[in-house]
Scaffold this motif. Structure first.
Motif, PDB file in Angstrom:
ATOM      1  N   ARG A 119       0.841  -1.177   0.000  1.00 20.96           N
ATOM      2  CA  ARG A 119       0.000   0.000   0.000  1.00 20.96           C
ATOM      3  C   ARG A 119       0.889   1.244   0.000  1.00 20.96           C
ATOM      4  NH1 ARG A 119      -3.090  -3.217  -1.352  1.00 20.96           N
ATOM      5  NH2 ARG A 119      -5.133  -3.780  -0.479  1.00 20.96           N
ATOM      6  N   LEU A 138       1.317   5.250   1.588  1.00 21.56           N
ATOM      7  CA  LEU A 138       0.902   6.225   2.597  1.00 21.56           C
ATOM      8  C   LEU A 138       1.841   7.423   2.555  1.00 21.56           C
ATOM      9  CD1 LEU A 138       0.166   4.290   5.951  1.00 21.56           C
ATOM     10  CD2 LEU A 138      -1.448   5.684   4.636  1.00 21.56           C
ATOM     11  N   GLN A 193       2.149   9.849   7.967  1.00 21.37           N
ATOM     12  CA  GLN A 193       1.107   8.938   8.442  1.00 21.37           C
ATOM     13  C   GLN A 193       1.672   7.552   8.729  1.00 21.37           C
ATOM     14  OE1 GLN A 193      -2.632   8.770   6.339  1.00 21.37           O
ATOM     15  NE2 GLN A 193      -2.499  10.924   5.736  1.00 21.37           N
ATOM     16  N   ARG A 242       1.315   5.672  12.292  1.00 24.29           N
ATOM     17  CA  ARG A 242       0.601   4.390  12.368  1.00 24.29           C
ATOM     18  C   ARG A 242       1.525   3.267  12.853  1.00 24.29           C
ATOM     19  NH1 ARG A 242      -3.594   3.008   7.530  1.00 24.29           N
ATOM     20  NH2 ARG A 242      -4.347   5.105   7.055  1.00 24.29           N
ATOM     21  N   GLU A 244       1.854   2.842  16.519  1.00 20.21           N
ATOM     22  CA  GLU A 244       0.649   2.482  17.270  1.00 20.21           C
ATOM     23  C   GLU A 244       0.523   0.963  17.411  1.00 20.21           C
ATOM     24  OE1 GLU A 244      -2.214   6.032  15.393  1.00 20.21           O
ATOM     25  OE2 GLU A 244      -2.319   3.970  14.654  1.00 20.21           O
ATOM     26  N   HIS A 261      -5.065   0.730  15.452  1.00 23.09           N
ATOM     27  CA  HIS A 261      -5.239   1.822  14.505  1.00 23.09           C
ATOM     28  C   HIS A 261      -6.706   2.181  14.334  1.00 23.09           C
ATOM     29  CE1 HIS A 261      -1.185   0.537  13.596  1.00 23.09           C
ATOM     30  NE2 HIS A 261      -1.612  -0.627  13.158  1.00 23.09           N
ATOM     31  N   LYS A 262      -6.986   3.478  14.312  1.00 18.22           N
ATOM     32  CA  LYS A 262      -8.334   3.942  13.984  1.00 18.22           C
ATOM     33  C   LYS A 262      -8.559   3.864  12.480  1.00 18.22           C
ATOM     34  CE  LYS A 262      -8.808   7.028  17.984  1.00 18.22           C
ATOM     35  NZ  LYS A 262      -8.985   8.431  18.427  1.00 18.22           N
ATOM     36  N   GLU A 263      -7.498   4.146  11.724  1.00 23.79           N
ATOM     37  CA  GLU A 263      -7.555   4.002  10.272  1.00 23.79           C
ATOM     38  C   GLU A 263      -6.630   2.858   9.883  1.00 23.79           C
ATOM     39  OE1 GLU A 263      -7.408   7.623   7.870  1.00 23.79           O
ATOM     40  OE2 GLU A 263      -7.263   8.737   9.756  1.00 23.79           O
ATOM     41  N   PHE A 264      -7.099   1.985   8.995  1.00 20.82           N
ATOM     42  CA  PHE A 264      -6.285   0.832   8.630  1.00 20.82           C
ATOM     43  C   PHE A 264      -6.702   0.311   7.257  1.00 20.82           C
ATOM     44  CE2 PHE A 264      -9.719  -0.411  11.514  1.00 20.82           C
ATOM     45  CZ  PHE A 264     -10.420  -1.327  10.750  1.00 20.82           C
ATOM     46  N   PHE A 265      -5.876  -0.582   6.693  1.00 17.47           N
ATOM     47  CA  PHE A 265      -6.151  -1.202   5.396  1.00 17.47           C
ATOM     48  C   PHE A 265      -6.767  -2.591   5.553  1.00 17.47           C
ATOM     49  CE2 PHE A 265      -2.449   1.582   4.499  1.00 17.47           C
ATOM     50  CZ  PHE A 265      -3.023   2.395   3.516  1.00 17.47           C
ATOM     51  N   GLU A 321      -7.356  -3.619  12.490  1.00 14.96           N
ATOM     52  CA  GLU A 321      -6.986  -2.547  13.409  1.00 14.96           C
ATOM     53  C   GLU A 321      -5.627  -2.780  14.075  1.00 14.96           C
ATOM     54  OE1 GLU A 321      -9.398  -4.119  17.390  1.00 14.96           O
ATOM     55  OE2 GLU A 321      -9.876  -2.163  16.501  1.00 14.96           O
ATOM     56  N   TYR A 362       3.095  -2.646   9.917  1.00 14.52           N
ATOM     57  CA  TYR A 362       3.637  -1.895   8.791  1.00 14.52           C
ATOM     58  C   TYR A 362       5.148  -2.086   8.696  1.00 14.52           C
ATOM     59  CZ  TYR A 362      -0.819   0.555   9.309  1.00 14.52           C
ATOM     60  OH  TYR A 362      -2.151   0.851   9.428  1.00 14.52           O
TER      61      TYR A 362
END
Length: 315
Positions: free
Chosen positions: A78, A80, A84, A88, A91, A94-98, A101, A105
């Motif tokens: 992916r 990013l 970001q 990420r 963390e 994750h609140k935002e993820f592919f 959660e 990475y």
């Protein structure tokens, strides 16, 4: 596990002369402490990297599991913005993820055009260039690449080898590195440059019985440590916490030995690739024989290779 375990030697305050004349010729992994790396070990916090690295788009590996497998490709690629990615990767959830959660990475920086350009942190991230000093343990003209690596906590990279010598600089965070000698390749169940054995701490010995014979060399890296990984040594890396590292690769053989199309530093030397192609042709020829004869002459070929090509300087 029944295999032999060794701790990688650690030395502090090694000079260029000491490394080049006495340590480098031994062709063994070595952890170097107290090397002047510049202010990066204290400056490269999550906030600093996010701010200075900016929003440059980077291609990353994203995995739903901690053990990444390059053979089965249990991850996705992916893209990013760099800031970001750093946030990420630091963390746990994750609140935002592919994918999930708690996905992991991994950044292995690339050249501007990965098909033609090698990675060099000084070119791809010029604002970070002044923060880091490369150890001068090789001649400047031998330099091949400097690879920026960022990993989520708990991420484990597959066991593999590289064809060039390299220094792994642990800038921040902690890693555990397990290495295996090139002379133990026959125990690692290889596919290309990678080992099929993912769980090296609790391997499936019913499936991989020979793995227990592989000698294991282990070390822990903390901020400021530098690991010398000689070419062809297999290595498996676990990020015990969020961390940032830089790999410096250099050509320790004359340039003509290397594949000119290699931008990653992991293609086999051209002579080795040619030899593998010749061997494939020889095996096809052997296949013309009945099984009894094929088996006999294959064993003779193996003995001939051992006699003519194996190093007499076994460990």
């Amino acid at each position: 596990m029944a295999g032999q375990h060794f701790t990688v030697t650690r030395l502090e305050g090694v000079s260029r002369e000491q490394f080049m004349q006495h340590l480098y010729p031994q062709r063994k992994p070595l952890v170097l402490e107290g090397i002047d790396l510049g202010p990066c070990t204290s400056k490269w916090t999550v906030d600093y990297l996010s701010q200075v690295g900016g929003k440059k788009e980077v291609k990353i590996h994203v995995a739903a599991v901690a053990q990444m497998d390059f053979i089965s490709k249990n991850f996705v690629y992916r893209t990013l913005p760099f800031d970001q990615l750093v946030q990420r990767a630091a963390e746990e959830k994750h609140k935002e993820f592919f994918v999930s959660e708690d996905e992991k990475y991994y950044l292995r920086s690339l050249g501007e055009d990965p098909r033609k350009d090698v990675a060099d942190i000084r070119k791809q991230f010029p604002l970070l260039k002044g923060d880091i000093k490369f150890p001068e343990f090789f001649r400047e003209e031998q330099f091949f690449s400097s690879v920026f690596r960022i990993s989520s906590p708990g991420l484990q990279l597959w066991t593999h080898y590289d064809v060039m010598d390299n220094l792994l600089i642990q800038v921040t965070g902690k890693k555990r590195v397990v290495l295996f000698s090139p002379q133990d390749a026959q125990y690692l169940y290889l596919k290309g440059t990678k080992s099929e054995v993912l769980n090296i701490d609790n391997p499936d010995l019913a499936k991989y019985p020979l793995f227990s014979k592989a000698r294991r060399y282990e070390c822990s890296l903390e901020a400021g440590d530098v690991l010398f990984i000689p070419a062809l040594w297999f290595h498996n890396v676990i990020s015990e916490e969020f961390g940032v590292g830089v790999n410096i690769f250099w050509k320790h053989l004359p340039s003509e030995f290397y594949d000119k199309t290699d931008t990653y530093g992991n293609k086999d030397p051209t002579a080795a690739s040619r030899a593998a192609q010749i061997l494939d042709r020889a095996l096809k020829t052997l296949a013309e024989l009945p099984e009894e004869y094929r088996d006999f002459y294959a064993r003779r070929m193996v003995l001939h290779i051992q006699d003519k090509a194996y190093s007499k300087n076994s460990e």
